[in-house]
Design an enzyme around this catalytic site. Structure first.
Site, PDB file in Angstrom:
ATOM      1  N   SER A  42       0.825  -1.214   0.000  1.00 24.91           N
ATOM      2  CA  SER A  42       0.000   0.000   0.000  1.00 24.91           C
ATOM      3  C   SER A  42       0.861   1.267   0.000  1.00 24.91           C
ATOM      4  O   SER A  42       0.504   2.259  -0.627  1.00 24.91           O
ATOM      5  CB  SER A  42      -0.910   0.018   1.242  1.00 24.91           C
ATOM      6  OG  SER A  42      -1.746  -1.108   1.238  1.00 24.91           O
TER       7      SER A  42
ATOM      8  N   GLY B  33       1.770  -9.411 -12.128  1.00 33.66           N
ATOM      9  CA  GLY B  33       1.046 -10.156 -13.159  1.00 33.66           C
ATOM     10  C   GLY B  33       1.834 -10.189 -14.461  1.00 33.66           C
ATOM     11  O   GLY B  33       2.446  -9.200 -14.850  1.00 33.66           O
TER      12      GLY B  33
ATOM     13  N   ARG C 266     -35.930 -24.058  -7.910  1.00 36.53           N
ATOM     14  CA  ARG C 266     -35.712 -25.034  -6.836  1.00 36.53           C
ATOM     15  C   ARG C 266     -36.786 -24.871  -5.755  1.00 36.53           C
ATOM     16  O   ARG C 266     -37.032 -23.754  -5.281  1.00 36.53           O
ATOM     17  CB  ARG C 266     -34.323 -24.795  -6.228  1.00 36.53           C
ATOM     18  CG  ARG C 266     -34.027 -25.568  -4.977  1.00 36.53           C
ATOM     19  CD  ARG C 266     -33.686 -26.991  -5.277  1.00 36.53           C
ATOM     20  NE  ARG C 266     -33.187 -27.685  -4.098  1.00 36.53           N
ATOM     21  CZ  ARG C 266     -32.860 -28.955  -4.097  1.00 36.53           C
ATOM     22  NH1 ARG C 266     -32.978 -29.685  -5.193  1.00 36.53           N
ATOM     23  NH2 ARG C 266     -32.413 -29.518  -3.000  1.00 36.53           N
TER      24      ARG C 266
ATOM     25  N   THR D  64      -8.200  -6.196  -2.430  1.00 39.34           N
ATOM     26  CA  THR D  64      -6.803  -5.907  -2.060  1.00 39.34           C
ATOM     27  C   THR D  64      -6.008  -5.251  -3.183  1.00 39.34           C
ATOM     28  O   THR D  64      -5.296  -4.273  -2.945  1.00 39.34           O
ATOM     29  CB  THR D  64      -6.107  -7.227  -1.629  1.00 39.34           C
ATOM     30  OG1 THR D  64      -6.762  -7.724  -0.472  1.00 39.34           O
ATOM     31  CG2 THR D  64      -4.641  -7.015  -1.319  1.00 39.34           C
TER      32      THR D  64
ATOM     33  N   GLU E 141      -5.018  -3.217  -6.758  1.00 36.05           N
ATOM     34  CA  GLU E 141      -5.363  -1.861  -7.234  1.00 36.05           C
ATOM     35  C   GLU E 141      -5.715  -0.966  -6.044  1.00 36.05           C
ATOM     36  O   GLU E 141      -6.592  -0.112  -6.146  1.00 36.05           O
ATOM     37  CB  GLU E 141      -6.526  -1.904  -8.231  1.00 36.05           C
ATOM     38  CG  GLU E 141      -6.115  -2.206  -9.654  1.00 36.05           C
ATOM     39  CD  GLU E 141      -5.288  -1.105 -10.312  1.00 36.05           C
ATOM     40  OE1 GLU E 141      -5.456   0.075  -9.944  1.00 36.05           O
ATOM     41  OE2 GLU E 141      -4.461  -1.434 -11.166  1.00 36.05           O
TER      42      GLU E 141
ATOM     43  N   ASP F  72      -5.588  -1.430  -1.568  1.00 37.87           N
ATOM     44  CA  ASP F  72      -6.325  -2.105  -0.496  1.00 37.87           C
ATOM     45  C   ASP F  72      -7.541  -1.257  -0.101  1.00 37.87           C
ATOM     46  O   ASP F  72      -7.439  -0.030   0.042  1.00 37.87           O
ATOM     47  CB  ASP F  72      -5.372  -2.287   0.695  1.00 37.87           C
ATOM     48  CG  ASP F  72      -6.100  -2.736   1.924  1.00 37.87           C
ATOM     49  OD1 ASP F  72      -6.279  -3.946   2.068  1.00 37.87           O
ATOM     50  OD2 ASP F  72      -6.513  -1.871   2.729  1.00 37.87           O
TER      51      ASP F  72
HETATM   52  C1  LIG Z   1      -3.405 -11.708  -7.012  1.00 37.73           C
HETATM   53  C2  LIG Z   1      -2.651 -10.429  -6.883  1.00 37.73           C
HETATM   54  C3  LIG Z   1      -2.210  -9.779  -8.024  1.00 37.73           C
HETATM   55  C4  LIG Z   1      -1.460  -8.604  -7.920  1.00 37.73           C
HETATM   56  N1  LIG Z   1      -0.951  -8.013  -9.060  1.00 37.73           N
HETATM   57  C5  LIG Z   1      -0.099  -6.957  -8.939  1.00 37.73           C
HETATM   58  C6  LIG Z   1       0.562  -6.405 -10.080  1.00 37.73           C
HETATM   59  O1  LIG Z   1       0.376  -6.859 -11.217  1.00 37.73           O
HETATM   60  N2  LIG Z   1       1.409  -5.358  -9.901  1.00 37.73           N
HETATM   61  C7  LIG Z   1       1.638  -4.824  -8.666  1.00 37.73           C
HETATM   62  O2  LIG Z   1       2.416  -3.890  -8.576  1.00 37.73           O
HETATM   63  N3  LIG Z   1       1.036  -5.326  -7.563  1.00 37.73           N
HETATM   64  C8  LIG Z   1       0.193  -6.379  -7.664  1.00 37.73           C
HETATM   65  N4  LIG Z   1      -0.423  -6.900  -6.551  1.00 37.73           N
HETATM   66  C9  LIG Z   1      -0.094  -6.354  -5.240  1.00 37.73           C
HETATM   67  C10 LIG Z   1      -1.231  -5.571  -4.620  1.00 37.73           C
HETATM   68  O3  LIG Z   1      -1.396  -4.364  -5.285  1.00 37.73           O
HETATM   69  C11 LIG Z   1      -0.909  -5.414  -3.131  1.00 37.73           C
HETATM   70  O4  LIG Z   1      -1.108  -6.678  -2.536  1.00 37.73           O
HETATM   71  C12 LIG Z   1      -1.769  -4.359  -2.462  1.00 37.73           C
HETATM   72  O5  LIG Z   1      -1.371  -3.078  -2.861  1.00 37.73           O
HETATM   73  C13 LIG Z   1      -1.688  -4.440  -0.934  1.00 37.73           C
HETATM   74  O6  LIG Z   1      -0.381  -4.453  -0.505  1.00 37.73           O
HETATM   75  P1  LIG Z   1       0.125  -5.557   0.546  1.00 37.73           P
HETATM   76  O7  LIG Z   1      -0.275  -6.893   0.035  1.00 37.73           O
HETATM   77  O8  LIG Z   1       1.555  -5.324   0.791  1.00 37.73           O
HETATM   78  O9  LIG Z   1      -0.732  -5.273   1.844  1.00 37.73           O
HETATM   79  P2  LIG Z   1      -0.408  -4.181   3.006  1.00 37.73           P
HETATM   80  O10 LIG Z   1      -0.264  -2.837   2.415  1.00 37.73           O
HETATM   81  O11 LIG Z   1       0.702  -4.680   3.868  1.00 37.73           O
HETATM   82  O12 LIG Z   1      -1.745  -4.285   3.801  1.00 37.73           O
HETATM   83  C14 LIG Z   1      -2.018  -5.372   4.712  1.00 37.73           C
HETATM   84  C15 LIG Z   1      -3.189  -4.985   5.620  1.00 37.73           C
HETATM   85  O13 LIG Z   1      -2.839  -3.811   6.375  1.00 37.73           O
HETATM   86  C16 LIG Z   1      -3.808  -2.804   6.249  1.00 37.73           C
HETATM   87  N5  LIG Z   1      -3.168  -1.478   6.161  1.00 37.73           N
HETATM   88  C17 LIG Z   1      -2.076  -1.111   5.438  1.00 37.73           C
HETATM   89  N6  LIG Z   1      -1.831   0.204   5.594  1.00 37.73           N
HETATM   90  C18 LIG Z   1      -2.787   0.678   6.413  1.00 37.73           C
HETATM   91  C19 LIG Z   1      -3.103   1.979   6.927  1.00 37.73           C
HETATM   92  N7  LIG Z   1      -2.408   3.072   6.601  1.00 37.73           N
HETATM   93  N8  LIG Z   1      -4.181   2.098   7.721  1.00 37.73           N
HETATM   94  C20 LIG Z   1      -4.926   1.020   8.033  1.00 37.73           C
HETATM   95  N9  LIG Z   1      -4.675  -0.226   7.588  1.00 37.73           N
HETATM   96  C21 LIG Z   1      -3.635  -0.386   6.779  1.00 37.73           C
HETATM   97  C22 LIG Z   1      -4.556  -3.109   4.944  1.00 37.73           C
HETATM   98  O14 LIG Z   1      -5.894  -2.652   5.040  1.00 37.73           O
HETATM   99  C23 LIG Z   1      -4.463  -4.632   4.861  1.00 37.73           C
HETATM  100  O15 LIG Z   1      -5.557  -5.194   5.511  1.00 37.73           O
HETATM  101  C24 LIG Z   1      -1.193  -8.055  -6.643  1.00 37.73           C
HETATM  102  C25 LIG Z   1      -1.670  -8.708  -5.503  1.00 37.73           C
HETATM  103  C26 LIG Z   1      -2.376  -9.873  -5.605  1.00 37.73           C
HETATM  104  C27 LIG Z   1      -2.825 -10.561  -4.353  1.00 37.73           C
END
Ligand SMILES: Cc1cc2nc3c(=O)[nH]c(=O)nc-3n(C[C@H](O)[C@H](O)[C@H](O)COP(=O)(O)OP(=O)(O)OC[C@H]3O[C@@H](n4cnc5c(N)ncnc54)[C@H](O)[C@@H]3O)c2cc1C
Length: 641
Positions: A159, A192, A325, A429, A431, A433
């Site tokens: 994020s 991706g 059903r 999650t 594009e 969270d």
């Molecule tokens: C199937 C899949 C495909 C993807 N494809 C791509 C891609 O092609 N390119 C790319 O760049 N990325 C990609 N992603 C990554 C995706 O964009 C990230 O997973 C997403 O931005 C969230 O980041 P993170 O997983 O590190 O979660 P984190 O940012 O660590 O978040 C984890 C948790 O903490 C909470 N949190 C974080 N910050 C805060 C805050 N400030 N306040 C309150 N709560 C907070 C969130 O709500 C969440 O519940 C992909 C992810 C998945 C799962």
């Protein structure tokens, strides 16, 4: 004998209003909007036998099938839709969004593969690059000759994009950038198209020029050569099996001093001269960063649109099944159709209304996005974030409910809802969270509030709010429970607006008080729950206004149905937040009860036409392809009398 207290309180409920007719063609025209011809082309292609679903594929084989599907779509020109005509494209971003949305009636891995290649990789070149990049790369990305991805997230930073660790350091002697993964947490994660098919990535990295860090910028970095081997210095890993979307090859990428020419910097918002002088049209680094990220807002809109398509598939399947059903009933009588149970109606029909209201809200968002002036994302960004979050959370819940409503049949892969449910989970999650996005929206609202404060002046602003508050607390209005009042759009809007204004005022006050004792970040953390509530209230009020505007434009064949859908949506939103409305004094017990009753009335009025409404989604039978949604239902039957 005098009646007991509860008996005295019972009143004869108002009778149901007649169910409005459904003009399926007119409703479909409304939902399809101006890009209907593109949607129809996608429907036709998806209905061809080569797009038939394949069961039980290994991940490896599934990825290949999805790639072949993607190639078919590019051969038909869908990859070029959003690209300007001068670079061989269709110059039709609206058509691109409509194609994306329609694709999501089909396999969601294909939707995301398409989104990675065109919505992320190609769009980043188009929106963050300049003519040099457009001339060299857009034709090849459109045709699928150059497959790529969008490498933003890292293991340590998802994020929080501003603090990514990958570096792009300028080497003036060689006129190249050196891309490097400096730490164990800094490799690109989840990307991706990276694990197998992608040859080039838009890589987000800290741009370092002459020892100065200019913040996160994007560069085009080849990761594989023409034979599919990783380029020198690039290491690629496979993310592996996931909860869903296993037709997409997500991967990890490490860079070890990888060199790219200076021109590979996507330089619309920041450039480096051959001699190593950094320049940008936006002086303020924070503003530059947010402008760059905001430019990519289209990705969030596609996520909302596609989530809604998945909901439409799930609801169509569950409503058709619920109509056919039968379970339980009076002895000697046919068993009761599931959709005649109030609980079933409660689970499916408010969701049906919400999906149409959100469809209209997202279409309005698409209009604003298309009209958005280059670089000016302010008006679109906050609401796009909020709508993405609201719609994808709604999708998760609605698809889960649809699964349960189909009982055991809903759990069978061949009936598709279970697969949709697994795939859609991550929409909340990627594009952005959802929790983080809702806060982005709320912070934008607070900034707007501050500006209004400065422009209108404290006294006038408070006077205006006080008048609204007095109106909302008028003892007649807070208790009014007659249906004419509850179905009056002006009264409905007043209640939604009152909640949003109150939440905004209170959030601003709480923040001001905390900011006196704490730093701004911790003050913000302290009111996060409040901000989430505010963002929800804003999205619901905006969505309500959208459907109301549509009602005012609609012809007589559509208007009564849209009014019923609006009432269902409104009553559901207020019922869900009744605790707050009652605590705030805007709704008292008689009105609260009447609103709960209104939900039940609306769904009974909707019930006879629920299946007809789903016909207006225009999901081709070959794409819906769930045996339990077929007619006649093989498992249906009346119990022997
Ligand atoms: C199937 C899949 C495909 C993807 N494809 C791509 C891609 O092609 N390119 C790319 O760049 N990325 C990609 N992603 C990554 C995706 O964009 C990230 O997973 C997403 O931005 C969230 O980041 P993170 O997983 O590190 O979660 P984190 O940012 O660590 O978040 C984890 C948790 O903490 C909470 N949190 C974080 N910050 C805060 C805050 N400030 N306040 C309150 N709560 C907070 C969130 O709500 C969440 O519940 C992909 C992810 C998945 C799962």
């Amino acid at each position: 004998m005098s009646p007991t207290v509860p008996e005295r309180q019972l009143r004869e409920p108002a009778p149901l209003r007649p169910t409005p007719p459904v003009d399926v063609a007119a409703l479909q025209r409304l939902l399809d909007g101006p890009a209907f011809a593109t949607r129809d082309r996608v429907r036709t292609i998806l209905s061809s036998p080569e797009f038939g679903y394949r069961a039980e594929l290994s991940d490896e084989r599934y990825r290949e099938v999805v790639l072949q599907w993607l190639r078919k779509l590019t051969a038909e020109g869908f990859g070029a839709l959003a690209v300007p005509q001068e670079f061989g494209g269709g110059g039709d971003p609206r058509g691109f969004l409509a194609a994306f949305e329609t694709l999501a009636f089909h396999d969601l891995s294909l939707t995301i593969k398409f989104g990675v290649q065109f919505g992320l990789f190609q769009s980043s070149i188009l929106l963050l690059g300049t003519r040099w990049h457009h001339e060299r790369f857009l034709r090849a990305t459109s045709s699928g000759e150059l497959l790529g991805g969008f490498a933003m997230s890292e293991l340590g930073h998802g994020s929080n994009v501003r603090d990514l660790e990958t570096t792009a350091t300028y080497d003036a002697a060689k006129r190249e950038f050196v891309i490097h993964t400096p730490a164990g947490s800094a490799h690109k994660e989840w990307i991706g198209n990276a694990a197998v098919h992608g040859r080039m990535m838009t890589v987000f990295a800290q741009l370092i020029v002459g020892g100065t860090n200019h913040g996160v910028h994007a560069l085009l970095v080849p990761i594989r050569d023409a034979d599919g081997k990783p380029c020198p210095g690039v290491r690629i890993g496979d993310t592996g099996h996931k909860e869903g979307l296993n037709g997409v090859d997500n991967g990890r990428i490490w860079f070890d001093q990888v060199r790219v020419p200076r021109e590979h910097l996507l330089n619309r918002f920041g450039d480096v001269s051959a001699e190593g002088i950094y320049s940008s049209p936006i002086d303020n680094p924070a503003k530059r960063f947010f402008t760059m990220i905001g430019t990519l807002v289209g990705g969030r809109i596609t996520i909302g649109l596609s989530a809604l398509s998945a909901v439409k598939s799930a609801l169509t399947i569950a409503i058709r099944y619920g109509n056919r059903r039968r379970q339980f009933g009076e002895p000697g009588q046919p068993e009761i159709a599931l959709l005649d149970y109030r609980t079933h109606q409660r689970r499916l029909l408010p969701a049906l209304a919400t999906s149409i209201v959100l469809d209209i809200a997202l279409s309005r968002m698409v209009d604003r996005f298309i009209e958005m002036k280059s670089g000016d994302t302010r008006l679109v960004e906050g609401l796009a974030a909020g709508l993405k979050a609201y719609t994808t959370w709604f999708a998760q819940q609605a698809i889960t409910d649809a699964r349960e409503c189909c009982g055991g049949q809903g759990f069978l892969a061949v009936n598709r809802i279970a697969v949709l449910r697994r795939d859609i989970d991550v929409w909340t999650t990627f594009e952005g969270d959802n929790t983080v996005l809702m806060q982005l929206l709320a912070k934008g609202l607070l900034t707007g509030y501050k500006q209004e404060f400065a422009e209108v002046g404290v006294i006038r602003l408070f006077a205006r709010r006080a008048t609204a508050s007095l109106r909302a607390h008028n003892p007649i209005t807070t208790r009014r429970d007659d249906e004419d009042h509850l179905r009056d759009p002006a009264a409905q809007l007043a209640l939604l607006r009152y909640r949003e204004d109150r939440l905004l005022d209170a959030a601003a006050r709480r923040l001001r008080a905390r900011a006196k004792k704490d730093d701004p970040t911790h003050a913000m953390i302290d009111v996060q729950d409040h901000l989430m509530h505010l963002a929800t209230a804003h999205v619901e009020r905006e969505s309500f206004e959208g459907v109301q505007e549509e009602i005012e434009r609609a012809g007589p064949s559509l208007r009564p149905l849209l009014e019923l859908l609006r009432d269902t949506f409104w009553a559901g939103c207020v019922e869900r937040d009744m605790g707050w409305y009652m605590m705030s004094g805007a709704v008292e017990t008689p009105k609260a009860k009447a609103i709960r009753y209104l939900v039940n009335k609306c769904i009974q009025e909707l019930r006879p036409v629920a299946e007809e409404i789903t016909a207006a989604f225009g999901i081709p039978e070959a794409v819906l392809a769930a045996p339990i949604a077929s007619d006649p239902l093989p498992t249906a039957g009346n119990r022997p009398s």
